[in-house]
Write an enzyme that holds these catalytic residues in place. Structure first.
Site, PDB file in Angstrom:
ATOM      1  N   HIS A  80       0.870  -1.184   0.000  1.00 45.90           N
ATOM      2  CA  HIS A  80       0.000   0.000   0.000  1.00 45.90           C
ATOM      3  C   HIS A  80       0.907   1.234   0.000  1.00 45.90           C
ATOM      4  O   HIS A  80       0.764   2.097  -0.824  1.00 45.90           O
ATOM      5  CB  HIS A  80      -0.956  -0.002   1.206  1.00 45.90           C
ATOM      6  N   GLU A 134       0.710   7.853  -3.753  1.00 47.86           N
ATOM      7  CA  GLU A 134       1.620   7.469  -2.661  1.00 47.86           C
ATOM      8  C   GLU A 134       2.886   8.317  -2.686  1.00 47.86           C
ATOM      9  O   GLU A 134       3.379   8.739  -1.636  1.00 47.86           O
ATOM     10  CB  GLU A 134       1.957   5.974  -2.744  1.00 47.86           C
ATOM     11  N   HIS A 138       3.098  10.760   0.466  1.00 43.50           N
ATOM     12  CA  HIS A 138       4.066  10.248   1.454  1.00 43.50           C
ATOM     13  C   HIS A 138       5.531  10.368   1.004  1.00 43.50           C
ATOM     14  O   HIS A 138       6.376  10.811   1.772  1.00 43.50           O
ATOM     15  CB  HIS A 138       3.751   8.781   1.772  1.00 43.50           C
TER      16      HIS A 138
END
Ligand code: 5GP
Ligand code: 5GP
Length: 246
Positions: A80, A134, A138
């Site tokens: 993930h 992502e 992040h």
């Protein structure tokens, strides 16, 4: 009638106001410097959560899922994300609005990403949207340690090194739709890795609690597994959870 200011007094108050201005300037400079320090410190982070998702549990929910354009993913945990975090439980996000996911920077990793980091969201896609999200949310917050190529490569290598599914299967925990105690799942991973993982659950279409995501903590260089400095806030599990097939 206004009295003339005595010359000495005038000079003294002028000196006083000059030094006050100096003091104020110094104070402002100090504040800006410490604000800068806070801003710089905010860019930093303490450790990563490496999060893997079980595709069977993403897909058997009410919301269902869509297989990627590259086909049905393997029967395995998928990545993930690799999420920078602070030890107080908070986390930075979207740290650099100018840094976008750039396929050409990871062209040598794309086939591994399709295999190990498949997207299950609808509408179906080739993964680019998931990887962009992502990276932007992040990855940009750990850019000082891992550039884009390094970031994706680190996550791919972690997935291979950790080998969650073989760990669970060796402990007799199989994705067969059966129920397993949460402590047994946690214990099997702890015995294999040496560190306690965080298990996040979701519910299937009938409302059963099931193993959805596994969080493992990694040091702030992306190198070693560590004990989690703080536990994630992802949804808790029932004491017994299902491990659906995929
Ligand atoms: P959820 O609300 O579904 O738990 O999380 C939504 C998203 O917020 C996650 O996919 C992740 O991007 C981010 N997130 C949630 N909890 C954490 C956390 O503890 N640390 C970090 N770094 N991100 C998190
Ligand atoms: P996060 O929860 O990490 O902040 O956000 C995940 C984002 O990526 C959501 O917008 C979600 O729709 C998208 N996404 C695409 N594919 C997947 C997938 O396979 N799993 C998850 N959890 N999110 C995905």
């Amino acid at each position: 009638m206004e009295l003339p200011t005595p010359p000495l007094l005038h000079t003294h108050s002028a000196m006083k106001s000059t030094s006050s201005i100096l003091l104020i300037k110094l104070f402002i400079l100090q504040c800006s410097l410490s604000l800068l320090c806070v801003a710089v410190a905010q860019q930093d982070f303490d450790f990563f959560y490496f999060v893997q998702q079980w595709p069977g549990s993403y897909c058997d929910t009410k919301a269902s899922c869509c297989y990627p354009t590259t086909g049905k993913p393997a029967t395995d945990f998928g990545i993930h994300g690799l999420w920078p975090n602070y030890k107080d439980g908070s986390y930075p996000s979207n740290c650099d609005p100018d840094s976008h996911f750039n396929r050409s920077q990871v062209s040598d990793l794309i086939s591994r990403m399709q295999r190990s980091w498949p997207t299950l969201a609808c509408p179906r896609g080739d993964g680019s949207l998931f990887w962009s999200h992502e990276w932007e949310k992040h990855g940009t917050c750990s850019e000082s340690v891992l550039d884009q190529h390094h970031y994706f490569k680190t996550a791919l290598n972690l997935k291979e090194t950790l080998g969650l599914l073989p760990i669970l299967q060796s402990a007799g925990i199989n994705p067969d739709g059966g129920s397993y105690s949460l402590s047994r799942i946690r214990g099997a991973i702890k015995d294999a890795l040496g560190f306690t993982p965080w298990i996040e659950c979701n519910v299937d279409a009938s409302g059963n609690s099931q193993l959805y995501q596994v969080y493992v903590c990694i040091d702030n260089q992306g190198s070693n597994t560590i004990e989690c400095p703080v536990l994630p806030t992802g949804s808790k599990c029932a004491s017994t959870v299902q491990f659906p097939s995929f």
